[in-house]
Enzyme design. Structure first.
Site, PDB file in Angstrom:
ATOM      1  N   LYS A 183       0.867  -1.178   0.000  1.00  0.00           N
ATOM      2  CA  LYS A 183       0.000   0.000   0.000  1.00  0.00           C
ATOM      3  C   LYS A 183       0.902   1.226   0.000  1.00  0.00           C
ATOM      4  CE  LYS A 183      -3.455   2.884   0.723  1.00  0.00           C
ATOM      5  NZ  LYS A 183      -2.592   4.089   0.631  1.00  0.00           N
ATOM      6  N   GLY A 240       4.748   4.122  10.815  1.00  0.00           N
ATOM      7  CA  GLY A 240       3.963   5.353  10.814  1.00  0.00           C
ATOM      8  C   GLY A 240       3.621   5.777  12.221  1.00  0.00           C
ATOM      9  N   SER A 241       2.531   6.509  12.336  1.00  0.00           N
ATOM     10  CA  SER A 241       2.190   7.090  13.630  1.00  0.00           C
ATOM     11  C   SER A 241       1.536   6.064  14.544  1.00  0.00           C
ATOM     12  CB  SER A 241       1.235   8.263  13.441  1.00  0.00           C
ATOM     13  OG  SER A 241      -0.030   7.794  13.030  1.00  0.00           O
ATOM     14  N   ARG A 243      -1.128   6.614  16.186  1.00  0.00           N
ATOM     15  CA  ARG A 243      -2.573   6.694  15.995  1.00  0.00           C
ATOM     16  C   ARG A 243      -3.017   5.762  14.852  1.00  0.00           C
ATOM     17  NH1 ARG A 243      -6.261   9.059  12.947  1.00  0.00           N
ATOM     18  NH2 ARG A 243      -4.706   9.996  11.579  1.00  0.00           N
ATOM     19  N   GLY A 245      -1.258   3.419  13.376  1.00  0.00           N
ATOM     20  CA  GLY A 245      -0.832   2.046  13.647  1.00  0.00           C
ATOM     21  C   GLY A 245      -1.818   1.304  14.536  1.00  0.00           C
ATOM     22  N   GLU A 264       5.832  -0.151  13.391  1.00  0.00           N
ATOM     23  CA  GLU A 264       6.883   0.674  13.996  1.00  0.00           C
ATOM     24  C   GLU A 264       6.241   2.035  14.180  1.00  0.00           C
ATOM     25  OE1 GLU A 264       9.147   3.533  13.846  1.00  0.00           O
ATOM     26  OE2 GLU A 264      10.476   2.698  12.311  1.00  0.00           O
ATOM     27  N   CYS A 301      12.231   8.719  12.653  1.00  0.00           N
ATOM     28  CA  CYS A 301      11.676   8.000  13.802  1.00  0.00           C
ATOM     29  C   CYS A 301      12.669   7.944  14.951  1.00  0.00           C
ATOM     30  CB  CYS A 301      11.218   6.608  13.406  1.00  0.00           C
ATOM     31  SG  CYS A 301      12.320   5.768  12.291  1.00  0.00           S
ATOM     32  N   GLU A 391       5.355  11.165  20.596  1.00  0.00           N
ATOM     33  CA  GLU A 391       6.262  11.653  19.562  1.00  0.00           C
ATOM     34  C   GLU A 391       5.711  12.907  18.892  1.00  0.00           C
ATOM     35  OE1 GLU A 391       7.925   8.749  16.693  1.00  0.00           O
ATOM     36  OE2 GLU A 391       7.144  10.051  15.133  1.00  0.00           O
TER      37      GLU A 391
END
Lengths: 507, 507
Positions: A183, A240-241, A243, A245, A264, A301, A391
């Site tokens: 994706k 990604g974030s 939220r 994730g 991650e 990250c 983060e």
């Protein structure tokens, strides 16, 4: 090559771009002209079922054949030439030099897994039969590894090459013998298409089943949900974030069959500056932290988001140096308008928090550019505001001032999981460093001494992961050759004749 | 030793047995006299928080110190003497010889992990710095492993020693450096208490924190839910039914922080008898399958529940031999009345299924005893009745008759995940065996040639797991030394001075 704006579905470029979405030029701060098709439910279904079909042959390739495929993908990425660099740079706002370096890393990662496969490593354990053992004979048992099946990968916003279409997750899954349904991130769809063109070329050159790789474009969240809940998908890789994730994690939790989700997510990468180090190098360490923070405009990250320091007689020098260094930082382009807005809103929010002091900001620029920011707080207010431990994606750092070393130790106990932490110390700090390092190790995936956290070595001994929320799966790494294990699973062959054993498990 | 009926909470025997539950004598088919306390919410909370506290010191023990602890547990289990054997046999109905053997396996497992720790294995990868590397220097990176934290383990009904209180999950978690909170199975609470007494003795002899091990008794489902959703619990090991396992999985899915759930659930362990093998040894293979089925009264997770055979000219001999072998099997004791009722209800249900034929039953016995059963069906009816692929816990097997080899291959595609499968073949079958083995490998955790699935070798190359529903985590084994990895996670130490590195990662 021309950008079609379509999805690559098992070798076919399909989809209706008329109603699709546009890429965004981060540097010019304006939409680009190419339109991209939101993948249809049927296209996603075809991509996954064709990947499952391709698994039959792809999983049976020899390690050498898979290695050649990975190397060929790398060659075809290089063959894309300057168009790839220019496209990725325009879509992300990341400088040409950075993208060029990232391309090298991406091709290097593919080569790392190719070499791993050629080395014959990870091929298991052989224990021969012992027919005379008492009280029971021991059968011949051999532990090998099989690929898990179709792997879904989600591209990351901040690494358009190294953590995206042919990035680490794709490379490790293909190395393991798993077809990939990718994706693409909406922040760089043209870059994704170019890399997918390279992978398709490699599939053709290596004469593989087209189902081995598909690229799904789309802004529609239903696409992601369809992918991660599909019964034929056997593992998911995501960077990604926290939220987003956790939305995927919850969708995966609805499945009838549990599968591994390698997310991650967030990390603040705390930096501990020990007292004697502060006395020796207050300015140098402050400048080093700012330089690390500014890499990729803070959109790493591993960006050092929290700096933990004892407020002693050397602290003022450290703080002043950090302030001066931040103030010289030019405003910068961020990956997407959405990321910029999120960053600016967090910085505004912090400015209004009681007990959090804004120490400095970087230079201002055009409205679409982002300005670095440095804050400070103390332990009491850090505890009071749990959101300070989330983060901030961008060039914003928080100094946590401790009254003494005991508070620094207390800070470690407050930490959630992180990808990394660094201890900055000189020899005279070694006992305090040890006292910090022991509990800190349980909070991170990588513990660093006297180096900055940004810059992840891609090698066999790397670990890029860590306790939640750094990762949803603390037992795995998304960087380095150990990442292949995420998409393999063990199988024991018992009493098998040589003719039926995988070649590397034969005597 | 006297049975207190209490919970062992971090060194203290606590709980109110007055309102508790009683153990059941499976052989005499009557309740026993001892009463056992349902653990209170506060007791569970104390066990987990004390385990978390003990993690600080226990995780820092040297590998040798952990090895000595494991060996001491084994010694203390042996020191329990005949009382342990008699108690476990009475509570489970398993014969004294079987329990004695299982004790040997349990102590052997503890020793296996002790030896693993002493060998210094699984200590990671060292890659030195290369300061002159271009374009960037390579830092020193060393991959090590840390224990994940507090581990919750659920005892299994069918292995009161080897998969229970000091069984494989406990041994591997303790070996990894994780404190254990053990939920005893209600089928053998006195056995659990005796083994917990042995572990407590070992804790005292090794001078460890009492929080390293707690034993939770109880019939109340809320206890299990409290354990698996507790934020300080970092991994869960479970061996049991698919139904109960998935209830736990769903509770774990509600956690804010995802953790690994190692559930070993259902398996039918399909047995493929190839045509030439059938021609050569029809009677012998049928008798072998029945003998394997009858082990532990069919209450083995590796019990051969489905036999796949081509209905050719040798089939009648095979079927007749199997019928005769089943008919001679005496009725037997099952682990619990609940398991017996479940078994009998499934057998009754199968008798009424269209397209499923009852071929034979074993000898009848007293009402509380269980009778073996053998059924047959064909592919069409197997497809029609998906429940035929669910594990029947007990001595019931189903022959799936195929019209030809192509149907046998089709059967493989229909299979869900399994712990094991066996291919029974002679040399002349090798090409067909290969054609079956390749896809079958993707359905199982252990692929066996010409041996029965019951009896799991405890060694480094074993894998006891497999695709769902055999396991909720296909990447792990619950038997053998690789099981330690379930409770470890990687950490990279970057540029660390020798003084701060774990001893095994120092040069």
């Amino acid at each position: 090559m021309a950008i079609t704006g379509k999805n690559l579905i098992a070798g076919q470029w399909t989809g209706e771009t008329q109603e699709g979405f546009v890429a965004f030029n981060a540097v010019l701060n304006q939409p680009m002209t190419d339109k991209f098709a939101d993948a249809s439910e049927q296209e996603v279904e075809t991509a996954i079922t064709q990947a499952h079909q391709a698994f039959i042959t792809y999983s049976q390739l020899t390690a050498n054949e898979r290695a050649n495929f990975l190397d060929t993908i790398g060659e075809q990425i290089i063959a894309l030439g300057d168009e790839l660099i220019a496209t990725a740079s325009a879509e992300t706002g990341l400088p040409v030099a950075r993208i060029t370096g990232e391309r090298g890393r991406t091709v290097g990662q593919l080569g790392l897994f190719a070499n791993l496969l050629r080395s014959g490593e990870y091929q298991g354990i052989i224990e021969h039969a012992n027919p005379t053992r008492e009280p029971l004979p021991k059968p011949d048992t051999r532990l090998g590894y099989l690929p898990v099946g179709v792997v879904a990968v989600f591209g990351a916003s901040n690494f358009p090459l190294a953590f995206s279409t042919a990035g680490g997750d794709t490379a490790s899954a293909l190395a393991a013998g798993c077809p990939v349904v990718m994706k693409a991130h909406t922040a760089h769809p043209a870059t994704a298409e170019l890399v997918a063109q390279a992978i398709l070329k490699a599939i053709e050159l290596c004469d593989l089943d087209n189902g081995v790789f598909s690229l799904i474009q789309g802004e529609n969240y239903a696409i992601s949900s369809q992918i991660v809940t599909h019964p034929l998908v056997k593992a998911v890789g995501f960077t990604g974030s926290e939220r987003v994730g956790m939305i995927l994690q919850q969708q995966i939790n609805q499945r009838a069959e549990p599968i591994p989700f390698y997310g991650e997510l967030g990390s603040v990468n705390p930096q501990f500056v020990m007292a004697n180090k502060l006395a020796a190098d207050a300015s140098e360490i402050a400048q080093g932290l700012v330089a690390s923070l500014m890499m990729g405009q803070g959109q790493f990250c591993t960006s050092p988001g929290i700096w933990v320091v004892v407020d002693d007689e050397n602290y003022a020098t450290f703080e002043q140096s950090a302030i001066e260094a931040i103030q010289t930082q030019p405003a910068g382009v961020m990956l997407t308008p959405g990321i910029r807005e999120c960053y600016q809103s967090t910085v505004s929010h912090w400015q209004n928090l009681t007990g959090v002091k804004m120490l400095a900001v970087g230079q201002q620029g055009d409205a679409h550019l982002c300005t670095a920011a440095l804050f400070s707080t103390d332990i009491a207010n850090f505890i009071e505001n749990p959101a300070l431990q989330e983060e901030v994606f961008g060039s914003c750092a928080l100094i946590v001032k401790c009254t003494d070393f005991a508070q620094m130790q207390q800070f470690v106990t407050l930490l959630r999981g992180n990808l990394t932490a660094s201890i900055h110390a000189v020899d005279a700090d070694i006992e305090q460093a040890r006292a910090i390092a022991q509990p800190l190790a349980h909070k991170v995936g990588r513990l660093i001494y006297n180096q900055m956290p940004t810059g992840v070595e891609v090698c066999a001994s790397m670990n890029h992961g860590g306790p939640f929320p750094a990762s949803t799966n603390v037992r795995s790494t998304s960087v380095g050759s150990e990442a292949i294990k995420r998409f393999q699973r063990p199988i024991c062959y018992q009493n098998m004749p040589k003719a039926l054993l995988p070649s590397l498990l034969q005597d």
